[in-house]
Design a protein around this motif. Sequence first.
Motif, short mmCIF file in Angstrom:
data_model
loop_
_atom_site.label_atom_id
_atom_site.label_comp_id
_atom_site.label_asym_id
_atom_site.label_seq_id
_atom_site.Cartn_x
_atom_site.Cartn_y
_atom_site.Cartn_z
N ALA A 1 10.59 -2.52 3.75
CA ALA A 1 10.75 -4.00 3.77
C ALA A 1 11.84 -4.12 4.67
CB ALA A 1 10.99 -4.53 2.26
N VAL A 2 12.77 -3.28 4.63
CA VAL A 2 14.19 -3.47 5.23
C VAL A 2 13.66 -3.35 6.98
CG1 VAL A 2 16.40 -2.73 6.10
CG2 VAL A 2 15.86 -2.81 3.76
N ILE A 3 12.63 -2.30 7.07
CA ILE A 3 12.37 -1.86 8.45
C ILE A 3 11.58 -2.86 8.94
CG2 ILE A 3 11.09 -0.17 9.65
CD1 ILE A 3 11.97 1.97 7.95
N GLU A 4 10.61 -3.49 8.32
CA GLU A 4 9.83 -4.38 8.86
C GLU A 4 10.62 -5.90 8.93
OE1 GLU A 4 6.34 -4.76 9.03
OE2 GLU A 4 6.13 -2.75 8.66
N LEU A 5 11.60 -6.05 8.26
CA LEU A 5 12.44 -7.22 8.44
C LEU A 5 13.24 -7.21 9.86
CD1 LEU A 5 13.23 -10.01 7.21
CD2 LEU A 5 15.40 -8.79 6.35
N ILE A 6 13.84 -5.82 10.07
CA ILE A 6 14.53 -5.72 11.50
C ILE A 6 13.46 -5.89 12.57
CG2 ILE A 6 15.82 -3.86 12.53
CD1 ILE A 6 16.93 -2.93 10.07
N SER A 7 12.44 -4.94 12.49
CA SER A 7 11.35 -5.13 13.28
C SER A 7 11.21 -6.41 13.74
CB SER A 7 10.17 -4.31 12.98
OG SER A 7 9.44 -4.72 12.16
N TYR A 8 10.73 -7.35 12.59
CA TYR A 8 10.34 -8.75 12.71
C TYR A 8 11.48 -9.48 13.64
CZ TYR A 8 8.58 -13.46 11.70
OH TYR A 8 8.21 -14.80 11.71
N PHE A 9 12.68 -9.33 13.45
CA PHE A 9 13.69 -10.14 14.21
C PHE A 9 13.93 -9.64 15.74
CE2 PHE A 9 14.49 -11.86 9.79
CZ PHE A 9 14.85 -13.08 10.19
N VAL A 10 13.56 -8.45 15.72
CA VAL A 10 13.64 -7.79 17.04
C VAL A 10 12.35 -8.14 18.12
CG1 VAL A 10 13.37 -5.43 18.34
CG2 VAL A 10 14.61 -5.70 16.27
N ARG A 11 11.45 -8.75 17.57
CA ARG A 11 10.19 -9.62 18.18
C ARG A 11 10.70 -10.14 19.53
NH1 ARG A 11 5.66 -10.98 13.88
NH2 ARG A 11 5.05 -8.92 13.36
N PRO A 12 11.45 -11.04 19.30
CA PRO A 12 11.67 -11.77 20.66
C PRO A 12 12.16 -11.01 21.70
CG PRO A 12 12.99 -12.64 18.94
CD PRO A 12 11.85 -11.59 18.25
N VAL A 13 13.23 -10.15 21.14
CA VAL A 13 13.75 -9.13 22.27
C VAL A 13 12.91 -8.29 23.16
CG1 VAL A 13 15.94 -7.61 22.48
CG2 VAL A 13 16.02 -9.29 20.91
N SER A 14 11.92 -7.59 22.42
CA SER A 14 11.18 -7.07 22.84
C SER A 14 9.90 -7.63 23.56
CB SER A 14 10.42 -6.23 21.90
OG SER A 14 9.46 -6.63 20.88
N HIS A 15 9.82 -9.05 23.01
CA HIS A 15 8.88 -9.71 23.65
C HIS A 15 9.22 -10.06 25.22
CE1 HIS A 15 5.44 -12.96 22.49
NE2 HIS A 15 5.09 -12.21 23.59
N SER B 1 0.93 -1.38 -0.01
CA SER B 1 -0.04 -0.11 0.05
C SER B 1 0.70 1.15 0.09
CB SER B 1 -0.88 0.09 1.24
OG SER B 1 -0.26 -0.07 2.44
N ALA B 2 2.13 1.05 0.25
CA ALA B 2 2.87 2.35 0.13
C ALA B 2 3.65 2.62 -1.32
CB ALA B 2 4.32 1.94 1.26
N PRO B 3 4.05 3.92 -1.29
CA PRO B 3 4.39 4.12 -2.67
C PRO B 3 5.67 3.57 -3.14
CG PRO B 3 4.10 6.35 -1.36
CD PRO B 3 3.95 5.14 -0.31
N ALA B 4 5.89 3.29 -4.13
CA ALA B 4 6.83 2.05 -4.72
C ALA B 4 8.15 2.22 -4.37
CB ALA B 4 6.65 1.82 -6.31
N ALA B 5 8.58 3.66 -4.19
CA ALA B 5 9.73 4.04 -3.94
C ALA B 5 10.15 3.68 -2.29
CB ALA B 5 10.00 5.54 -4.25
N LEU B 6 9.25 3.62 -1.77
CA LEU B 6 9.45 3.76 -0.07
C LEU B 6 9.53 1.97 -0.04
CD1 LEU B 6 7.32 6.51 1.30
CD2 LEU B 6 9.77 6.24 0.97
N ARG B 7 8.73 1.31 -0.61
CA ARG B 7 8.66 -0.37 -0.36
C ARG B 7 9.88 -0.79 0.10
NH1 ARG B 7 4.15 -1.63 -5.10
NH2 ARG B 7 2.90 -0.13 -4.55
N PRO B 8 11.29 -0.80 -0.87
CA PRO B 8 12.31 -1.30 -0.44
C PRO B 8 12.66 -1.08 1.06
CG PRO B 8 12.52 -0.85 -2.50
CD PRO B 8 11.18 0.03 -2.07
N ILE B 9 12.78 0.32 1.32
CA ILE B 9 12.97 0.85 2.57
C ILE B 9 12.07 0.39 3.85
CG2 ILE B 9 13.51 2.83 4.00
CD1 ILE B 9 14.22 4.31 1.50
#
Length: 252
Positions: free
Chosen positions: A169-183, A159-167
């Motif tokens: 995606a990286v943020i979403e990937l980092i936040s996904y792997f941070v989940r167990p830490v914050s959890h 749903s984001a502008p095409a130019a922002l999607r790769p950026i």
Amino acid sequence: MASDTAAAEGSSLVFHPMDQFIVKPLFGDGAVGMFTITNVTLWLFLAVLAVIGLMVIGTSRRAVVPTRSQSIAELAYGFVYKMIEDVTGKDGLVFFPYIMTLFMFIVFANFLGLIPMSFTTTSHFAVTVILAFAVFITVTVVGFVKNGAGFLGLFWVSSAPAALRPILAVIELISYFVRPVSHSIRLAGNVMAGHAVIKVFAGFAAITLVSPISIVAITAMYGLEILVAFIQAYVFTILTCVYLKDALHPSH
């Protein structure tokens, strides 16, 4: 002058709020090794026994007019069932036994830690990290098994502008792997902080002039910790449901 200083030092209040979190061997005073039975081992075992006592033994004589233990077990069952259904939908109910066990274990571990002279196992990151990584691995495996490569859609914000999607995606990937830490930190940090504050007020209660204030403060903090014990189990469990929802329905 020296004697006055020594007397002042001798009469000073000395307490260590963090001593209650020290892991000690249950038998003897040796070093703690990988297979050493410790105070953590004991209270983890008691938490498991408490869950079995309520959910198995307490409901073994099911009746139309329930006993108190049966009523509590049924309330807990309905509470977790509704939580999973509301957050993940019907698809997530297949994971009800796992999530129910997780919730009940954390609740009992938290409440047992409120007993004077007990040990709060959920105040240790070694315990909460294992619980969080178990959720992380389960959710990741379920995501790929159910959706295949489509699970990667969780990281692609269409749903984001095409130019922002790769950026993004990286943020979403980092936040996904941070989940167990914050959890894990959320649970252990809140439990540890509350117990440390109670210990501090208990230390001040030894001072005669502030003793009444400290007693009131300890009572208020203890009541708050009872509430926190349940809320933190709820937060850990509902976040598990949210992560499971992402695995079952990964598209943004």
